[in-house]
Every structure is written in structure tokens, then in C-alpha cells.
Write a protein that holds these residues in place. Sequence first.
Motif, PDB file in Angstrom:
ATOM      1  N   HIS A 130     -16.959   4.071   9.879  1.00  0.00           N
ATOM      2  CA  HIS A 130     -15.684   4.144   9.160  1.00  0.00           C
ATOM      3  C   HIS A 130     -14.697   4.989   9.953  1.00  0.00           C
ATOM      4  O   HIS A 130     -14.990   6.129  10.326  1.00  0.00           O
ATOM      5  N   GLY A 131     -13.540   4.440  10.223  1.00  0.00           N
ATOM      6  CA  GLY A 131     -12.513   5.173  10.952  1.00  0.00           C
ATOM      7  C   GLY A 131     -12.425   4.824  12.423  1.00  0.00           C
ATOM      8  O   GLY A 131     -11.508   5.280  13.115  1.00  0.00           O
ATOM      9  N   GLU A 132     -13.350   4.011  12.918  1.00  0.00           N
ATOM     10  CA  GLU A 132     -13.320   3.698  14.354  1.00  0.00           C
ATOM     11  C   GLU A 132     -12.068   2.915  14.739  1.00  0.00           C
ATOM     12  O   GLU A 132     -11.459   3.157  15.788  1.00  0.00           O
ATOM     13  N   PRO A 160       0.786  -1.229   0.000  1.00  0.00           N
ATOM     14  CA  PRO A 160       0.000   0.000   0.000  1.00  0.00           C
ATOM     15  C   PRO A 160       0.824   1.287   0.000  1.00  0.00           C
ATOM     16  O   PRO A 160       0.255   2.378  -0.023  1.00  0.00           O
ATOM     17  N   CYS A 161       2.145   1.201   0.035  1.00  0.00           N
ATOM     18  CA  CYS A 161       2.977   2.404   0.061  1.00  0.00           C
ATOM     19  C   CYS A 161       2.831   3.180  -1.254  1.00  0.00           C
ATOM     20  O   CYS A 161       2.761   2.594  -2.330  1.00  0.00           O
ATOM     21  N   GLY A 162       2.782   4.477  -1.127  1.00  0.00           N
ATOM     22  CA  GLY A 162       2.641   5.305  -2.326  1.00  0.00           C
ATOM     23  C   GLY A 162       2.100   6.667  -1.967  1.00  0.00           C
ATOM     24  O   GLY A 162       2.490   7.262  -0.972  1.00  0.00           O
ATOM     25  N   ARG A 163       1.157   7.140  -2.742  1.00  0.00           N
ATOM     26  CA  ARG A 163       0.642   8.491  -2.537  1.00  0.00           C
ATOM     27  C   ARG A 163      -0.265   8.593  -1.317  1.00  0.00           C
ATOM     28  O   ARG A 163      -0.409   9.670  -0.732  1.00  0.00           O
ATOM     29  N   LYS A 164      -0.885   7.489  -0.919  1.00  0.00           N
ATOM     30  CA  LYS A 164      -1.853   7.559   0.174  1.00  0.00           C
ATOM     31  C   LYS A 164      -1.322   6.988   1.491  1.00  0.00           C
ATOM     32  O   LYS A 164      -1.982   7.072   2.515  1.00  0.00           O
ATOM     33  N   LEU A 165      -0.152   6.374   1.451  1.00  0.00           N
ATOM     34  CA  LEU A 165       0.438   5.823   2.671  1.00  0.00           C
ATOM     35  C   LEU A 165       1.935   6.109   2.660  1.00  0.00           C
ATOM     36  O   LEU A 165       2.648   5.666   1.759  1.00  0.00           O
ATOM     37  N   ASN A 198       2.483   1.063  15.996  1.00  0.00           N
ATOM     38  CA  ASN A 198       2.901   1.434  14.638  1.00  0.00           C
ATOM     39  C   ASN A 198       3.116   0.233  13.727  1.00  0.00           C
ATOM     40  O   ASN A 198       3.664   0.352  12.642  1.00  0.00           O
ATOM     41  N   ASN A 199       2.675  -0.953  14.165  1.00  0.00           N
ATOM     42  CA  ASN A 199       2.766  -2.125  13.278  1.00  0.00           C
ATOM     43  C   ASN A 199       1.496  -2.970  13.394  1.00  0.00           C
ATOM     44  O   ASN A 199       0.518  -2.548  14.009  1.00  0.00           O
ATOM     45  N   GLY A 200       1.534  -4.153  12.816  1.00  0.00           N
ATOM     46  CA  GLY A 200       0.342  -4.991  12.803  1.00  0.00           C
ATOM     47  C   GLY A 200      -0.128  -5.444  14.166  1.00  0.00           C
ATOM     48  O   GLY A 200      -1.300  -5.813  14.326  1.00  0.00           O
ATOM     49  N   THR A 201       0.744  -5.407  15.175  1.00  0.00           N
ATOM     50  CA  THR A 201       0.341  -5.844  16.520  1.00  0.00           C
ATOM     51  C   THR A 201      -0.817  -5.009  17.028  1.00  0.00           C
ATOM     52  O   THR A 201      -1.860  -5.522  17.443  1.00  0.00           O
ATOM     53  N   GLU A 214      -1.996   8.150  11.538  1.00  0.00           N
ATOM     54  CA  GLU A 214      -3.272   8.675  11.045  1.00  0.00           C
ATOM     55  C   GLU A 214      -3.640   8.063   9.699  1.00  0.00           C
ATOM     56  O   GLU A 214      -4.822   7.959   9.353  1.00  0.00           O
ATOM     57  N   GLU A 215      -2.628   7.655   8.941  1.00  0.00           N
ATOM     58  CA  GLU A 215      -2.876   7.113   7.603  1.00  0.00           C
ATOM     59  C   GLU A 215      -3.366   5.668   7.616  1.00  0.00           C
ATOM     60  O   GLU A 215      -3.715   5.135   6.561  1.00  0.00           O
ATOM     61  N   VAL A 216      -3.428   5.074   8.806  1.00  0.00           N
ATOM     62  CA  VAL A 216      -3.967   3.704   8.899  1.00  0.00           C
ATOM     63  C   VAL A 216      -5.412   3.666   8.403  1.00  0.00           C
ATOM     64  O   VAL A 216      -5.919   2.630   7.975  1.00  0.00           O
TER      65      VAL A 216
END
Length: 335
Positions: A285-287, A229-234, A302-305, A268-270
Amino acid sequence: MTSQLDRVVLIGVAGDSGCGKSTFLRRLTDLFGEDFVTVICLDDYHSLDRKQRKETGITALNPKANNFDLMSEQIKALKNGQSIEKPIYNHETGEIDPPERVDPNHIIVIEGLHPLYDERVRSLLDFSVYLDISDDVKIAWKIQRDMAERGHRYEDVLAAINARRPDFTAYIEPQKEHADVVIQVLPTQLVKEEKIGQILRVRLLQRDGVEGFEPAYLFDEGSTIDWRPCGRKLTCGYPGIKMYYGPDSYYGHEVSVLEVDGQFDKLEEVIYIESHLSKTAAKYHGELTELLLKHREYPGSNNGTGLFQVLVGLKMRATYERLTAGKSQPVAAKV
């Protein structure tokens, strides 16, 4: 606390010491509210105190050092809406203190080494999760903690880990087979030279076919998805983020797997990740992102945990609301 409860929902959180149970339990308390949930540490059911364990050579991981008869009797009583006199294991002194009264609550979480070990206790659970830290990561974390914070020598830390391993393998690890959800924490596969424990690959194994439980999925349910997902939105620093979703088999059970390898640079980008996940049990959405941001200082945020701990918490809330439908008010997240 409510004196009259229509239904006590019982949740089990299993795993070895140092695997992140405390952080996960804080996230659950954040979600449900402190008055709504009672957490019971199963160390309180040690039948041997620290001195006796040392004399006999029986570790706390060994079922012989725990009173499963009393555990099952008291957990059953709580689920039936009855108060108990629970023993207390004093971690400071290593002794067993006089018991304390515990009243039933809307949600009771039993956590520790053995919540899924005894069939009598396991059969009472409405939802269960096993926190599974790979040996490589566990050793890296423990060495970092014990050497940096407690001044232990590397050889001593390694010896302590190896001394626990036979009992862990015999009595703790097999509980993974019975969990509805397993959160695995593994070394990253993004870079081979990465120091173990810094960047993590985290997998969420969700058992298929569990009544009332719908596994979360990425993009297309039942497909196999590899996504960077890395790119313009993440925003991603080196070595980036890789996500995976797909079916698998685990201990003979069909499971749906979600995976995050790498870490989020901007939490915040999650919400961009969340927008591509379905069946998260979020109320809006966003909860999921909001709950993650609430305590960004928690380990693993900051990771999948952190992402998967919050997601599993939302699934636990959905389980509670399904089981108490028409009996209680829905739980609102404490945001």
C-alpha cells in the motif's frame, strides 16, 4: 548485464512525437532500474534519411520510410536471446550512422511511431501501450513549446501539425486498436472556459480478456462509478477533481476505463486515491504514490497522466514477473 537470460520480455510503447513517451520511459527506468531494461527507439529503423525524405516527400510516419523487415528480424533475435547490430538514426544530422551492438536484456522496450504497426513485430510483444494525445491538447502543447522555446510563429506551427495529420491518421493512430492499454489525454470537462492544455482529463483504457492482465478498478469491479474525492481527505483547488470508472467498448474490444479529470494540489494525498484503487499490481500500500512522488518534477505528475503512467509501469512489472516466474528474482522498485 546478464549474459544468460531465461526470458526476454518485450514491451511496446507507441505514439506520436511529443505525446509524452520520453517521460513514460523515464518512469519505467525508475521502476526497473537502468541495467534491467534496454530501450530501443524505432527511429533507428528509418530506411530514408532526412535528406531523402525531403526529396521524396515521404514523411517518417510513412511505413515506406522504415525498414520493417530488419526491425522484425532484429527484435525477434533479441527476444530469442541473441545480440544484434542495430542501425542508428542520428537525430542531429538526420543521417543513418554505423550500427551498434545491442545485447538482449531482461526487459526490452521498443518505442516510437510504429511498434504496433507491423504484425510480425506486434506478435512478439508481451505488453503494449499507446499514448493518445487529443488533437486539441497536442496543438496546445506544441504551440506552447515551439513558440515559447523555439521562437516559431503560430501559423508555422499549425502548418507543420496539419502537414503531418494525413500520415498520422493513416499509419500511427490505427495502432490504438492493438494496444493492451491506451492512455488518453483530453481537455478537461470540468470547466468550459478553461484554456486547453492547462487542466487535463486523462483516461486509462484497459483491454479486458488479455491473458495475465487484470485491469485496475475503482471501488467495485465492473460497476460504473462517478466520484468527486475533494473534501476533507483530498485538497482541491478550483475546479476540483472528478474520477470515473466503468466498462466501455473500444475498437470492438471490451475495456475497463479509469479516468481522472483535474489535478492534484498535494501529491502526497494521492495515497487517498490509491487506497480506493484495486488490482494496481503494487507490492504494498502506497507504492504507487511513492513512485509518483519520487519524481514529482516529471511532466504530468500532478494529474492523471503521471498516475496512470506509474500504474501501467506496475502492470508491466507484473507481466515480467508472471512470464519469468521460477526463472528470475522478482523486480524490486528502485525507490
